[in-house]
Design an enzyme around this catalytic site. Structure first.
Site, PDB file in Angstrom:
ATOM      1  N   HIS A  31      39.944 115.167  15.137  1.00 41.38           N
ATOM      2  CA  HIS A  31      39.651 116.484  15.723  1.00 41.38           C
ATOM      3  C   HIS A  31      38.250 116.939  15.334  1.00 41.38           C
ATOM      4  O   HIS A  31      37.672 116.489  14.335  1.00 41.38           O
ATOM      5  CB  HIS A  31      40.681 117.507  15.241  1.00 41.38           C
ATOM      6  CG  HIS A  31      40.705 117.662  13.747  1.00 41.38           C
ATOM      7  ND1 HIS A  31      39.775 118.408  13.052  1.00 41.38           N
ATOM      8  CD2 HIS A  31      41.538 117.146  12.818  1.00 41.38           C
ATOM      9  CE1 HIS A  31      40.032 118.351  11.764  1.00 41.38           C
ATOM     10  NE2 HIS A  31      41.096 117.589  11.587  1.00 41.38           N
ATOM     11  N   GLU A  78      48.490 114.774  10.071  1.00 36.97           N
ATOM     12  CA  GLU A  78      47.688 114.534   8.878  1.00 36.97           C
ATOM     13  C   GLU A  78      48.611 114.335   7.677  1.00 36.97           C
ATOM     14  O   GLU A  78      49.768 114.752   7.685  1.00 36.97           O
ATOM     15  CB  GLU A  78      46.737 115.723   8.635  1.00 36.97           C
ATOM     16  CG  GLU A  78      45.835 115.597   7.413  1.00 36.97           C
ATOM     17  CD  GLU A  78      44.927 114.370   7.445  1.00 36.97           C
ATOM     18  OE1 GLU A  78      45.453 113.238   7.386  1.00 36.97           O
ATOM     19  OE2 GLU A  78      43.695 114.549   7.488  1.00 36.97           O
TER      20      GLU A  78
END
Length: 196
Positions: free
Chosen positions: A10, A90
């Protein structure tokens, strides 16, 4: 036919700018992060012959979805083409989430600023074995199509690339986790692709 996977992180978030650990929590993309996501999308549009032939997978965390939406729109993929998969999240950073990295490094001087593995030393953090197991489960899922775009995160992206290339633990944590480049996984090789 071998599978080809592009692994993207990202764009910069507010927490990234503040040097705060995110893990499973979230913060929005900054203006720089939006520009980075747009640059990744434009680079993909240039290098993919037929973007609509590619499947788009994404971590369900907001910052990854925000980045993936920019990519999806630029490549003219439909909303139903974006698959959220919790295995791509994550690494969970336990009690250190939302804390500033410089503060943690001052409080725990034994942790290294150079090796990414220190993030997993947080109380209550996800174990390395668990993170590797879920990422390997995604990577080796027979249902994955042959051409895949993945929007995820820094640590989990490094682990995913490490599993793909069979890297040892030291090599995994020596990888970079850029927000202005992404990686092509094909034929057992990892190729860095700069965006700009």
């Amino acid at each position: 036919m071998s599978r080809t996977i592009y692994v993207l992180r990202h764009g910069q978030t507010q927490f990234n700018a503040e040097q705060r650990l995110q893990g499973h929590c979230n913060s929005d993309l900054t203006p720089l992060g939006l520009a980075q996501a747009t640059a990744m999308a434009n680079t993909l549009a240039e290098i993919l012959d037929k973007p609509t032939d590619w499947a788009l997978y994404c971590s369900p965390l907001g910052r990854a979805q925000q980045t993936a939406q920019i990519i999806r729109e630029r490549l003219q993929l439909s909303a139903v083409d974006m698959q959220l998969d919790e295995r791509l999240m994550e690494v969970g950073l336990g009690e250190w989430e939302q804390q500033r990295a410089p503060d943690l490094q001052a409080q725990y001087p034994q942790i290294s600023q150079q090796v990414l593995s220190w993030y997993l030393k947080a109380p209550g953090a996800e174990t390395l074995a668990h993170a590797q197991q879920r990422l390997a489960s995604w990577l080796h899922d027979p249902a994955l199509p042959k051409q895949v775009l993945v929007v995820g995160h820094g640590l989990s992206g490094a682990l995913l690339r490490g599993i793909y290339a069979g890297l040892d633990e030291q090599a995994v944590w020596q990888q970079e986790i850029p927000q202005d480049a992404f990686f092509k996984l094909q034929g057992g090789q990892i190729t860095r692709i700069a965006c700009g």
